[in-house]
Every structure is written in C-alpha cells, then in structure tokens.
Design a protein around this motif. Structure first.
Motif, PDB file in Angstrom:
ATOM      1  N   ILE A   6      21.463  42.608  88.655  1.00 30.23           N
ATOM      2  CA  ILE A   6      20.254  41.791  88.846  1.00 30.23           C
ATOM      3  C   ILE A   6      20.511  40.884  90.034  1.00 30.23           C
ATOM      4  CG2 ILE A   6      18.726  40.035  87.853  1.00 30.23           C
ATOM      5  CD1 ILE A   6      19.410  41.123  85.111  1.00 30.23           C
ATOM      6  N   HIS A   7      19.596  40.946  91.010  1.00 29.47           N
ATOM      7  CA  HIS A   7      19.698  40.073  92.188  1.00 29.47           C
ATOM      8  C   HIS A   7      18.854  38.819  91.959  1.00 29.47           C
ATOM      9  CE1 HIS A   7      20.169  38.846  96.319  1.00 29.47           C
ATOM     10  NE2 HIS A   7      18.857  38.610  96.350  1.00 29.47           N
ATOM     11  N   LEU A   8      19.516  37.720  91.992  1.00 25.48           N
ATOM     12  CA  LEU A   8      18.835  36.432  91.772  1.00 25.48           C
ATOM     13  C   LEU A   8      18.759  35.661  93.078  1.00 25.48           C
ATOM     14  CD1 LEU A   8      20.562  35.258  88.458  1.00 25.48           C
ATOM     15  CD2 LEU A   8      18.432  36.514  88.698  1.00 25.48           C
ATOM     16  N   GLU A   9      17.670  34.940  93.241  1.00 27.81           N
ATOM     17  CA  GLU A   9      17.510  33.965  94.332  1.00 27.81           C
ATOM     18  C   GLU A   9      17.505  32.576  93.708  1.00 27.81           C
ATOM     19  OE1 GLU A   9      14.847  36.313  97.659  1.00 27.81           O
ATOM     20  OE2 GLU A   9      13.931  34.789  96.386  1.00 27.81           O
ATOM     21  N   VAL A  10      18.511  31.802  94.036  1.00 31.88           N
ATOM     22  CA  VAL A  10      18.553  30.402  93.596  1.00 31.88           C
ATOM     23  C   VAL A  10      17.952  29.574  94.719  1.00 31.88           C
ATOM     24  CG1 VAL A  10      19.997  28.502  92.833  1.00 31.88           C
ATOM     25  CG2 VAL A  10      20.581  30.846  92.194  1.00 31.88           C
ATOM     26  N   ILE A  11      16.803  28.988  94.447  1.00 31.11           N
ATOM     27  CA  ILE A  11      16.039  28.255  95.471  1.00 31.11           C
ATOM     28  C   ILE A  11      16.054  26.777  95.129  1.00 31.11           C
ATOM     29  CG2 ILE A  11      13.816  28.022  96.626  1.00 31.11           C
ATOM     30  CD1 ILE A  11      13.204  30.891  95.759  1.00 31.11           C
ATOM     31  N   VAL A  12      16.510  25.979  96.086  1.00 34.47           N
ATOM     32  CA  VAL A  12      16.427  24.509  95.972  1.00 34.47           C
ATOM     33  C   VAL A  12      15.677  24.000  97.191  1.00 34.47           C
ATOM     34  CG1 VAL A  12      18.502  24.226  94.575  1.00 34.47           C
ATOM     35  CG2 VAL A  12      18.705  24.284  97.042  1.00 34.47           C
ATOM     36  N   GLU A  13      14.951  22.945  97.017  1.00 31.46           N
ATOM     37  CA  GLU A  13      14.138  22.369  98.089  1.00 31.46           C
ATOM     38  C   GLU A  13      14.611  20.965  98.423  1.00 31.46           C
ATOM     39  OE1 GLU A  13      10.118  24.823  96.776  1.00 31.46           O
ATOM     40  OE2 GLU A  13      10.013  22.701  97.269  1.00 31.46           O
ATOM     41  N   ARG A  14      14.019  20.451  99.506  1.00 36.12           N
ATOM     42  CA  ARG A  14      14.294  19.088  99.989  1.00 36.12           C
ATOM     43  C   ARG A  14      15.760  18.873 100.328  1.00 36.12           C
ATOM     44  NH1 ARG A  14      11.053  15.972  95.097  1.00 36.12           N
ATOM     45  NH2 ARG A  14       9.043  16.996  95.406  1.00 36.12           N
ATOM     46  N   PRO A  15      16.355  19.552 101.280  1.00 38.21           N
ATOM     47  CA  PRO A  15      15.744  20.604 102.114  1.00 38.21           C
ATOM     48  C   PRO A  15      15.789  21.966 101.424  1.00 38.21           C
ATOM     49  CG  PRO A  15      17.959  20.186 102.874  1.00 38.21           C
ATOM     50  CD  PRO A  15      17.698  19.183 101.768  1.00 38.21           C
ATOM     51  N   LEU A  16      15.036  22.889 101.952  1.00 38.57           N
ATOM     52  CA  LEU A  16      14.934  24.215 101.369  1.00 38.57           C
ATOM     53  C   LEU A  16      16.210  25.007 101.632  1.00 38.57           C
ATOM     54  CD1 LEU A  16      13.196  26.337  99.950  1.00 38.57           C
ATOM     55  CD2 LEU A  16      12.356  27.010 102.194  1.00 38.57           C
TER      56      LEU A  16
END
Length: 812
Positions: free
Chosen positions: A112-122
């Motif tokens: 399973i390919h996961l994208e861990v996305i955090v913002e501020r900054p992206l």
C-alpha cells in the motif's frame, strides 16, 4: 528518490557482548532506512484493528506536537482507510481489515502506497507498507468430485490429466503438494512446466479390467506449504470404459498462443488437429472443453466441436486477465469413445486502450504575487492501467506560464512557481495539465486548473500628470470647488483605496490649509476663503495621494493655482489731484500758445491688471464740446489746446476729466482741472508756478539767472545721456528667463485688437519704441491671467501711458 541497498554482515559473539552488537545492528538498520529515501513498513494481512505498523512521525522526522496544527493526514489511492495515523503519538496502525487476496490478488508483491501530507508549509512523504501473506486460504478444487473416464484398453503408465487445486495465497503458502489415496491401479504424477504451472495426472500402474472393477473411488488431497498447513480434497471417480482402445492424440500436449486484447469477437485463437489411428466412427473426433470448465473460460472462448477452432466469444481485456489456460478434450465416436487431451496457454498482449488518469490534490490557492520561487501550488498524480510503455505516463504543462511541474515520485508531480508573478499584468492563469502515455499511438488526458494571483501592495497611486495648472477668479465664494485631483492605483481592494491630503507649507505668514482644503476620498479641492489677485496671484502647493495598503504607498502632484483678476478696483488719481472724488487742479496757461500745446496732465493708476487696469480719459464738462479750446488725450491724460487761444475765451477754464478702466463693468474716477488764461508777459511766471505745483507745493519760486539755467541744462543732459546708455545696455542683453515665469513682474497693455504683455526686463524696449516692435510684443487672449507687479505708482502710470501709445501706433 534513489533507494540505496546496503548489505551488512554482523557477527554476534557469544557472551556479554552479544547484546551490544545486537543494538549496533539495529541502529545500522535504522540508518539504512533513513538513507533509502522512502519509509518502508510491513504488516501481515488480517491484522486486528489498532495493530502497530510503525512510528511514522519519528521515522519521517516530524514533531508530534505539530501533527495536529499542521493538519497531518494520510492519503491512499484505491486503498481506502485501511491504515491510519494516531496524531497523538505519531504511530501508524491498522484501521480496518486487510485482505491481501482482495487487495492484490495473486501478485507476489503487495503493498500500500501512502502519502503523508502535512501543511503550513506543505510537505508530502511517501510511505510503502508491505502486506505480508498469511496462510488463510486452503487449497480448493473446482468440484467436489471429478469423474475420470478410462478405457479398459488403456496401457499401463499412461497419464490421465486431472484438474489441480488452487490456493489464493502466494509464496510458500500457495505451494501445493498432492497425495493420492493408496491404490494398486493408480499413482499420482506431478509435473511443473516452464511457466511454473503444476500439472497433475493420474498414472495407470497396471491394466484395468472393467468386468472386475468398473469404478475406482480415489481421494486426492492437496496440501499447501503454509504453517500451519491447510488441505483440500476432491473425490476421484474413475470409470473404466470398454474397448475403444485408441484415443485421439494431439501433436503436442501444450500449445501457447499470443493474441492482442480487444480483438474482434469471432477471432480464431487456434485451430486444433487431433488424430486417431482407429477407423470408422472410432476415428471421428469431436472437440470440447475439458470438464469441469471454469466459468471464465466459457465466458471468453468457444470451440467448434467439428473443426477444433477455438474463437473469441467476448473481447479480451489485458487489465482484467493477461493469460488463460484452456484444457481441450478430443473425443472419438467409438464405442466406447476415447479422448485425447491438450492444454492451450493463451497469453493476452496489451494494447494502448486506456487513457491516463489525472488527479489533483492539495490545492494551495490563491497565490500571492510576491510568493517565492519554488512555492508548491498543487499536487498532481497520474495513472494508466496499461502496462509497459503503454502505461508509462509523462506530464506537461501548457501554455507558457510562470509555473512548472516537478516530478516528486513515480507518477507524482508538484506544481511549483517557476518565475515571479505580477497581478497587475495577469490576475488569473488558466493552466492545462496534459498526461500522455508512451503507447503508439499515444493516448492523452487533460485537466484544467485555474490559479488566481492574490494582490500585494506594490504599486503607489499615480497621477495622470506631475503638475496641474488651475485658474480661479478672485473674490470667489468661500468653500467653492476649484479642481479635482485623481490618482489611480493598479493594485486591488484596499491596496487600491486612495486618500488625498495637502502637503502643508507656509504661504507668506499663513498656513496653506487656511487657503485650500482637499476632500480625502473624492480629491476635490475647495477654496476656503475669497482669493485676492492683488494680494496673491499664484498659489503653488502639492497634494499627496496615499493608498490603504500595509505598508501604505503614496505620491505627490503639484498644483499651480492662478488667481484671475476681476475689475474690483476703481482708478486712483495721483497727486497733485485730490483723488477719485474729483478735486481741482489749478494750472496757468498763456494765451499765446498755439494748437496742440500740452497745458496739463491727469495721472491715475488702477490696482487691477490687464484690461481692468487699462485707463482711458475723456472730458465731461461743457469745455469738452466742439467750441472748447482744450481736449484730453484718450490714453495719455494730457490736456492740450485744440486751437489758438483768443480774447473771447474765458480767463478761467474748468475741465472735468473722467478716468475709466476697461473692466466689465467699467469703474471710473473724475478729476477737476482749473486752467487760468494769462497774458504772454506773465506766461513765464505762470509756467514756473505750474511747474512748482507739479513738483510739489513746498518748492518756492526764485529768480533764475542765465548761469543757473545753463547748469540745469547741463545736469539734465548728463542725466538723459545716462538713461539712454542704461536703456541701450538693457535692451541689448538677451533675457535669461521666460517672460511669464512665476515671480517675474509683467506689464499688460491692451487695445481693441488684443493685448500685449511685457516684463520689466523688456518694458524699456517695448514702451520706449526702441528696437523692432514685432519682436518685443506678444499677443495674448484677454482671458489669460496677467501677472502684473508694479512697485511705484508713478512708474506704473508711465508704463500704462507708454503702452497706450504703442497700442495707438499699432492701430495706425
């Protein structure tokens, strides 16, 4: 990112140092994970909810306290919410049941390919979670009972193919071993072909006798290689047939066919040709699918029983299945019939029939026009269900825009800022992202993205011109609107909201704000008090325009307000007259003077300018009739005789002179001139008396001898010579500045055909008649504002008189 492989051999000694070496080994493995460029985890399938997968926040270098403020989330395309991150402790855990067979089928690799996305900054991190197979599926046979037909004439050691079992697991969990129940007639043969396909067959160990044993019941057991082992069974019913002792046979036991997907229905896959050495009905062969037939085979293919042609029944789709294994029976028409068997391995070839798919995520809009280069605008992922070159997708961006696509991972791109933005030039960009695969011909898909540019305060308000000239008539009502300034700001919203104010300064002894004011929003200028041309001819100041941005920007514009003259000053008589009230001036005149002799002069000035200060003289008394021996010069004010005087003329002449300007309406003043007619013998005395009155009442008359007259003439000649020399020098010198520059005194001479202006620098040349008149006179419209500056009233009257003469000469 490139993944580096590190091979480490750790020798663990016996004794107390074993734990230390084990710790060093674990640390080295952690370092290898950091340099690999991607975080990898593994978890077994069917793990319970909450099963620990990994400390993802720690492995990605994220601070636990920032996970919630930075809106940390996990995205997985096509995998739902199988895995989730605990934002409190940064642990990746199993969120719902994971079935590896449902997720990846029989693929050896499942992740399973996961994208861990955090913002501020992206930020985007890619995490690979491998799903490990467990032995949760036993081997299965398609039917509970397989019927096997064997002729009694079948030779020993012949093989009858059997349908094997299938196991949905992979790896060692799917390795199947077979075991046949004990029998003196049959044994089990297991073979693995070049495609790692396992084929099983029932081997006849000795000849059969139908009369003795017509049927044989066997139990076939399939066991996988998992731990613990799982098994599946099928009942084999062997039916012994009678006497057709030659079965049809194929040229080879296995055929391999390659065919493109989406081939037309009815396309021939293969034409089989089996042979039977028997004769008659025993050699007539019919073809059929080996029973039991998998439903997928019946759905996709059909076989002609007479010709042996296998054709496509329904269009093949490489993305659903890329190979098929078809078992074919060739059965003769003998009694009993005999059958030959072969296997067709159909491999489906991929064609480029799937358009790439584009997905936009995490849009960060609008974009500030001062955003730094490299700012991430959006995340883009592409996919293509085809394989090989047909599934290799490249992304391009059009048209030519200040953005670019940066590849962050396989089939993942970031839309970033490539060059500086300017909202005032372009406020919105329409981007087109095109994904194109590597097929021939290639297929492409496009998606549109609108990027709005947010404004920043980078433009100051600008006026249409740096300086404005405004004309205002004097005696204006207080609070009247005199002009409107307007500045334009190229920014938007509050950055373009302009307010106006005066740049305060002193005007003489008073502040500028006591004369004018400006409305902060509209830019309208108002005169706060009546303006007086005689007091203030030019009011020069600046207006500031400032926007509402942070920080605010501003600019200034210069205004020159010329106060236009109105006829609000009546002519004023100069001594020895008694003013505008009409006092008397007494002057002796000899009766012997001839026609045209100047006997007196009326002097007057007007504080106004231009036409309003241009004076004319006329007689109002009866002496001004046709019989009167006197007249007054229209523009000079000189009173002269119209004829020779005689004894009939009254000894005392009373003249009433009207002085009038050329304003609208005209203002006037009157002067009374008393002339005493005397005999010629007393004329010199009267002349001297008149000269004394013209010079001043305090000068006494004395007897003058010849020497005094000579001295006076000499001094006068010297004075005249000096004035002529001075005038010549002034007229020969070129003017250094413009005649109408602010602060330069200007003389205005008017006539019925126009007006002339001359500065004090040029008045000697114009008004004295020296030099070419055409180069020294300048015509202007009466509506233009003059700028008269006269210091001495006598000098002003002389200039008016001279200019009047010039005007008369011009008419002539």
């Amino acid at each position: 990112m490139e993944i580096k492989e590190v091979f480490v051999m750790v020798i663990i000694p016996k004794g107390r140092l074993r734990s230390r070496y084990l710790l060093l080994s674990l640390l080295f493995l952690a370092v290898w994970e950091a340099v690999s460029g991607q975080v990898h985890y593994s978890v077994p399938e069917e793990a319970k909810h909450g099963t620990f997968v990994g400390r993802i926040a720690q492995d990605l270098g994220l601070v636990l306290e920032e996970l919630v403020p930075r809106l940390c989330r996990v995205a997985s395309k096509g995998s739902g919410d199988l895995l989730e991150v605990n934002l409190q402790n940064g642990i990746l855990f199993v969120n719902s049941r994971i079935d590896r067979e449902e997720l990846c089928g029989r693929s050896l690799e499942c992740s399973i390919h996961l994208e861990v996305i955090v913002e501020r900054p992206l930020q985007v991190f890619h995490v690979q979670v491998e799903i490990k197979d467990i032995n949760d599926n036993p081997p299965l046979f398609l039917v509970k009972e397989q019927r096997v037909l064997i002729y009694e004439s079948r030779l020993p050691d012949s093989v009858i193919p059997l349908e094997g079992a299938t196991d949905e697991d992979v790896g060692s969990n799917s390795i199947i071993s077979y075991k046949l129940s004990s029998s003196e007639f049959f044994a089990l043969e297991v073979k693995t072909n070049r495609d790692d396909n396992t084929q099983i067959g029932l081997v006849l160990r000795k000849s059969l006798d139908r009369e003795k044993i017509p049927e044989h019941n066997l139990l076939l057991t399939a066991t996988d290689g998992g731990k613990p082992e799982l098994t599946g069974t099928v009942q084999l019913l062997v039916i012994v047939l009678d006497v057709n002792d030659n079965a049809p046979s194929f040229d080879q036991s296995e055929y391999e066919v390659r065919i493109f997907e989406n081939s037309d229905n009815g396309t021939i896959v293969i034409r089989l040709n089996a042979s039977d050495p028997d004769e008659g009905a025993n050699r007539e062969i019919s073809y059929s699918f080996n029973s039991p037939v998998p439903p997928m085979i019946i759905d996709q293919f059909s076989i002609d029983s007479n010709t042996g042609e296998v054709t496509i029944r329904k269009a093949l789709d490489f993305e659903k299945a890329n190979s098929y294994k078809i078992r074919i029976d060739a059965t003769d028409r003998g009694h009993p019939p005999m059958a030959g068997h072969c296997t067709i391995l159909v491999k489906v070839l991929d064609i480029n029939d799937n358009v790439p798919q584009i997905s936009l995520t995490s849009l960060s809009l609008p974009v500030r026009e001062d955003a730094p280069l490299g700012t991430v605008i959006a995340l883009i992922s592409v996919s293509d269900q085809d394989s090989g070159a047909n599934g290799q997708v490249t992304c391009i961006l059009s048209p030519h825009v200040p953005f670019k696509l940066v590849s962050t991972f396989k089939n993942y791109y970031s839309l970033v800022l490539d060059s500086a933005l300017d909202r005032e030039s372009v406020a919105n960009y329409e981007l087109v992202v095109t994904a194109r695969d590597g097929g021939s011909p290639s297929l492409s898909a496009t998606t549109s993205l609108s990027v709005e540019v947010a404004d920043v305060n980078d433009n100051a308000p600008a006026f249409a011109q740096p300086e404005y000239t405004v004309f205002v008539k004097e005696n204006n009502p207080p609070g009247c609107h005199i002009f409107t300034v307007s500045a334009r700001d190229a920014d938007a919203q509050e950055n373009a909201l302009v307010s106006y104010s005066l740049v305060e300064r002193r005007v003489g002894e008073r502040a500028l704000s006591s004369y004018v004011s400006v409305h902060a929003e509209s830019g309208k200028l108002y005169a706060l008090q009546p303006l007086d041309h005689e007091e203030l001819e030019l009011l020069q100041f600046q207006v500031s325009a400032r926007d509402a941005g942070v920080p605010p920007l501003g600019s200034n514009v210069t205004l020159q307000v010329f106060v236009l003259d109105e006829n609000d000053n009546a002519p004023a008589l100069l001594p020895p007259g008694s003013g505008s009230g009409g006092g008397a001036v007494s002057q002796p005149v000899a009766r012997s003077v001839g026609a045209g002799h100047v006997v007196a002069k009326v002097r007057a000035v007007d504080a106004d300018s231009g036409y309003n200060a241009w004076l004319s003289y006329e007689l109002l008394s009866e002496a001004g009739s046709a019989r009167s021996p006197f007249r007054v010069g229209l523009y000079t004010g000189e009173i002269s005789t119209t004829r020779a005087l005689d004894e009939a003329d009254a000894p005392r002449q009373r003249l009433l002179v009207l002085v009038k300007d050329h304003g609208e309406p005209a203002l006037t003043a009157t002067a009374t001139v008393l002339l005493s007619l005397v005999d010629s013998s007393s004329a010199p005395k009267a002349s001297l008396w008149a000269t004394a009155r013209a010079t001043g009442p305090e000068v006494a008359l004395v007897d003058v001898n010849v020497y005094l007259i000579i001295a006076i003439c000499a001094v006068s000649s010297l004075l005249v010579l000096t004035l002529l020399l001075y005038t010549a020098l002034r007229c020969s010198a070129p003017p250094t500045e413009g005649a109408f520059e602010p602060g330069k005194p200007t003389l205005v001479c008017s006539s019925a055909v126009g007006s002339w202006s001359c500065s004090q620098q040029m008045q000697q040349r114009v008004c004295s008649g020296e030099g070419p008149p055409k180069t020294d006179l300048m015509a202007f419209s009466p509506s233009l504002p003059p700028c008269p500056v006269v210091v001495d009233v006598d000098e002003r009257q002389d200039l008016n008189d001279r200019c009047a003469k010039v005007s008369l000469n011009f008419h002539n």
